[in-house]
Motif scaffolding. Structure first.
Motif, PDB file in Angstrom:
ATOM      1  N   VAL A  61      38.690  44.696  52.594  1.00 39.21           N
ATOM      2  CA  VAL A  61      39.604  43.839  51.956  1.00 39.21           C
ATOM      3  C   VAL A  61      39.830  44.451  50.543  1.00 39.21           C
TER       4      VAL A  61
ATOM      5  N   VAL B 203      42.403  43.634  46.913  1.00 34.86           N
ATOM      6  CA  VAL B 203      43.412  42.899  46.210  1.00 34.86           C
ATOM      7  C   VAL B 203      43.581  43.553  45.050  1.00 34.86           C
TER       8      VAL B 203
ATOM      9  N   ARG C 137      43.374  39.629  41.011  1.00 36.22           N
ATOM     10  CA  ARG C 137      42.021  39.206  41.408  1.00 36.22           C
ATOM     11  C   ARG C 137      41.614  37.850  40.569  1.00 36.22           C
ATOM     12  N   ARG C 138      40.471  37.158  41.434  1.00 39.82           N
ATOM     13  CA  ARG C 138      39.931  36.206  40.809  1.00 39.82           C
ATOM     14  C   ARG C 138      40.815  34.956  41.130  1.00 39.82           C
ATOM     15  N   ARG C 139      41.784  35.006  42.059  1.00 38.59           N
ATOM     16  CA  ARG C 139      42.616  33.855  42.029  1.00 38.59           C
ATOM     17  C   ARG C 139      42.470  33.273  43.494  1.00 38.59           C
ATOM     18  N   GLY C 140      41.578  34.029  44.315  1.00 43.54           N
ATOM     19  CA  GLY C 140      41.466  33.747  45.673  1.00 43.54           C
ATOM     20  C   GLY C 140      41.858  34.027  46.791  1.00 43.54           C
TER      21      GLY C 140
ATOM     22  N   ALA D 213      41.357  37.283  47.902  1.00 49.46           N
ATOM     23  CA  ALA D 213      40.515  37.867  49.180  1.00 49.46           C
ATOM     24  C   ALA D 213      39.701  36.657  49.928  1.00 49.46           C
ATOM     25  N   SER D 214      39.422  35.849  49.467  1.00 52.18           N
ATOM     26  CA  SER D 214      38.886  34.557  50.092  1.00 52.18           C
ATOM     27  C   SER D 214      39.807  34.214  51.116  1.00 52.18           C
TER      28      SER D 214
ATOM     29  N   ASN E 126      28.448  47.215  44.809  1.00 58.67           N
ATOM     30  CA  ASN E 126      29.870  46.611  44.647  1.00 58.67           C
ATOM     31  C   ASN E 126      29.725  45.004  44.610  1.00 58.67           C
TER      32      ASN E 126
ATOM     33  N   ALA F  99      31.388  42.777  42.809  1.00 63.49           N
ATOM     34  CA  ALA F  99      32.182  41.873  43.270  1.00 63.49           C
ATOM     35  C   ALA F  99      32.502  41.549  44.548  1.00 63.49           C
TER      36      ALA F  99
ATOM     37  N   SER G 288      29.518  39.457  45.875  1.00 61.39           N
ATOM     38  CA  SER G 288      29.513  38.050  45.449  1.00 61.39           C
ATOM     39  C   SER G 288      30.617  37.257  46.143  1.00 61.39           C
ATOM     40  N   LEU G 289      31.600  37.802  46.484  1.00 61.99           N
ATOM     41  CA  LEU G 289      32.710  37.291  47.398  1.00 61.99           C
ATOM     42  C   LEU G 289      32.119  36.965  48.810  1.00 61.99           C
ATOM     43  N   TYR G 290      31.401  37.755  49.440  1.00 63.82           N
ATOM     44  CA  TYR G 290      31.081  37.715  50.853  1.00 63.82           C
ATOM     45  C   TYR G 290      29.917  36.535  50.905  1.00 63.82           C
TER      46      TYR G 290
ATOM     47  N   LYS H 136      29.716  34.340  48.758  1.00 62.93           N
ATOM     48  CA  LYS H 136      30.354  32.782  48.594  1.00 62.93           C
ATOM     49  C   LYS H 136      30.949  32.395  49.982  1.00 62.93           C
TER      50      LYS H 136
HETATM   51  C1  LIG Z   1      36.081  42.510  46.065  1.00 64.80           C
HETATM   52  C2  LIG Z   1      37.577  41.952  45.988  1.00 64.80           C
HETATM   53  C3  LIG Z   1      38.528  42.062  47.258  1.00 64.80           C
HETATM   54  C4  LIG Z   1      37.925  40.670  45.485  1.00 64.80           C
HETATM   55  O1  LIG Z   1      38.941  39.923  45.420  1.00 64.80           O
HETATM   56  P1  LIG Z   1      39.466  38.635  44.758  1.00 64.80           P
HETATM   57  O2  LIG Z   1      40.912  38.229  45.267  1.00 64.80           O
HETATM   58  O3  LIG Z   1      39.417  38.838  43.314  1.00 64.80           O
HETATM   59  O4  LIG Z   1      38.508  37.568  45.228  1.00 64.80           O
HETATM   60  P2  LIG Z   1      38.542  35.983  45.353  1.00 64.80           P
HETATM   61  O5  LIG Z   1      39.431  35.615  44.009  1.00 64.80           O
HETATM   62  O6  LIG Z   1      38.782  35.637  46.626  1.00 64.80           O
HETATM   63  O7  LIG Z   1      36.920  35.691  44.726  1.00 64.80           O
HETATM   64  C5  LIG Z   1      36.200  34.472  45.365  1.00 64.80           C
HETATM   65  C6  LIG Z   1      34.780  34.760  44.698  1.00 64.80           C
HETATM   66  O8  LIG Z   1      34.097  36.048  44.795  1.00 64.80           O
HETATM   67  C7  LIG Z   1      33.217  36.287  43.637  1.00 64.80           C
HETATM   68  N1  LIG Z   1      33.808  37.499  42.831  1.00 64.80           N
HETATM   69  C8  LIG Z   1      35.199  37.948  43.106  1.00 64.80           C
HETATM   70  N2  LIG Z   1      35.187  39.136  42.201  1.00 64.80           N
HETATM   71  C9  LIG Z   1      33.958  39.045  41.529  1.00 64.80           C
HETATM   72  C10 LIG Z   1      33.744  39.956  40.367  1.00 64.80           C
HETATM   73  N3  LIG Z   1      34.452  40.832  39.936  1.00 64.80           N
HETATM   74  N4  LIG Z   1      32.359  39.825  39.869  1.00 64.80           N
HETATM   75  C11 LIG Z   1      31.711  38.576  40.180  1.00 64.80           C
HETATM   76  N5  LIG Z   1      32.089  37.714  41.389  1.00 64.80           N
HETATM   77  C12 LIG Z   1      33.243  38.119  41.957  1.00 64.80           C
HETATM   78  C13 LIG Z   1      33.278  35.210  42.967  1.00 64.80           C
HETATM   79  O9  LIG Z   1      32.497  34.223  43.529  1.00 64.80           O
HETATM   80  C14 LIG Z   1      34.756  34.481  43.278  1.00 64.80           C
HETATM   81  O10 LIG Z   1      34.654  33.309  43.008  1.00 64.80           O
HETATM   82  P3  LIG Z   1      35.254  32.556  41.656  1.00 64.80           P
HETATM   83  O11 LIG Z   1      36.399  33.363  41.036  1.00 64.80           O
HETATM   84  O12 LIG Z   1      35.610  31.099  41.836  1.00 64.80           O
HETATM   85  O13 LIG Z   1      33.996  32.801  40.672  1.00 64.80           O
HETATM   86  C15 LIG Z   1      38.398  42.667  44.626  1.00 64.80           C
HETATM   87  O14 LIG Z   1      37.482  42.908  43.676  1.00 64.80           O
HETATM   88  C16 LIG Z   1      38.773  44.217  45.173  1.00 64.80           C
HETATM   89  O15 LIG Z   1      40.008  44.371  45.917  1.00 64.80           O
HETATM   90  N6  LIG Z   1      37.823  45.107  44.775  1.00 64.80           N
HETATM   91  C17 LIG Z   1      37.949  46.477  44.961  1.00 64.80           C
HETATM   92  C18 LIG Z   1      38.128  46.974  46.593  1.00 64.80           C
HETATM   93  C19 LIG Z   1      36.797  46.524  47.291  1.00 64.80           C
HETATM   94  O16 LIG Z   1      35.649  46.600  46.641  1.00 64.80           O
HETATM   95  N7  LIG Z   1      36.768  45.807  48.383  1.00 64.80           N
HETATM   96  C20 LIG Z   1      35.462  45.384  49.388  1.00 64.80           C
HETATM   97  C21 LIG Z   1      35.240  46.580  50.037  1.00 64.80           C
HETATM   98  S1  LIG Z   1      33.837  46.217  50.912  1.00 64.80           S
END
Ligand SMILES: CC(C)(COP(=O)(O)OP(=O)(O)OC[C@H]1O[C@@H](n2cnc3c(N)ncnc32)[C@H](O)[C@@H]1OP(=O)(O)O)[C@@H](O)C(=O)NCCC(=O)NCCS
Length: 156
Positions: free
Chosen positions: A77, A79, A84-87, A89-90, A116, A118, A121-123, A125
């Motif tokens: 996944v 983004v 990012r941090r707008r929901g 990926a969720s 990783n 971020a 934490s996403l997973y 949650k």
């Molecule tokens: C991981 C990733 C997909 C998250 O995408 P996103 O759209 O920002 O995620 P969301 O907005 O849905 O975040 C949901 C929750 O995840 C957690 N989260 C997301 N990013 C975080 C960060 N950088 N640090 C801590 N917690 C984080 C938080 O609990 C967040 O909720 P909140 O914003 O209300 O606090 C994004 O950072 C990314 O693309 N990273 C690079 C690629 C990657 O590593 N992918 C995963 C491979 S396994």
């Protein structure tokens, strides 16, 4: 977020997905050939997130047989950093879980690098829990964790 939409990706999205993948991963990005394979494979579900019509993220996962059960395996996944941090990926994962559930999936798996934060934490949650440590899974000294979630009450 009002203008976020999620749709199934098609072969025409190859360049878009490849571009997002390259922006999100400095190394370990899926190659264009791998993405092409995912887009064509009948057991793989690829979803794209669009914000005001602009592609900002995607998720890829497959239906697999594991210990006699059809399970969902989330590969990636991504983004774009700016969105990012707008929901996003969720939403992508929730929609993938719904698509999996429609195929009879009750359990989802995925792997993530231990450092990783971020993604972990996403997973966490979203209800994914660690159940296996994968030593050197991403290369020497780059350990992984396998997470699992039971889709006990999948959303309609
Ligand atoms: C991981 C990733 C997909 C998250 O995408 P996103 O759209 O920002 O995620 P969301 O907005 O849905 O975040 C949901 C929750 O995840 C957690 N989260 C997301 N990013 C975080 C960060 N950088 N640090 C801590 N917690 C984080 C938080 O609990 C967040 O909720 P909140 O914003 O209300 O606090 C994004 O950072 C990314 O693309 N990273 C690079 C690629 C990657 O590593 N992918 C995963 C491979 S396994």
């Amino acid at each position: 977020m009002t203008d976020l939409s999620i749709r199934r990706a098609s072969a025409e999205d190859l360049e878009t997905i490849h571009k997002i993948e390259k922006e999100c991963f400095l190394s370990e990005a899926f190659t264009k050939e791998q993405i092409e394979y995912f887009l064509a494979a009948p057991n793989v579900i690829n979803l794209i997130a669009e914000l005001n019509g602009k592609p900002v993220g995607f998720v890829t996962g497959s239906l697999e047989k594991y210990e006699g059960e059809v399970v969902g395996h989330i590969y990636s996944v991504d983004v774009l950093e700016k969105y990012r941090r707008r929901g996003v990926a969720s939403r992508l994962i929730e929609e993938l879980e719904k698509a999996f559930a429609q195929e009879g999936v009750r359990t989802c798996y995925l792997e993530v690098k231990v450092d990783n934060i971020a993604a972990r934490s996403l997973y966490e949650k979203l209800g994914y829990r660690a159940f296996e440590v994968l030593l050197n899974y991403y290369g020497i000294g780059a350990h992984g964790i396998r997470l699992r979630k039971r889709l006990s009450n999948p959303s309609p």
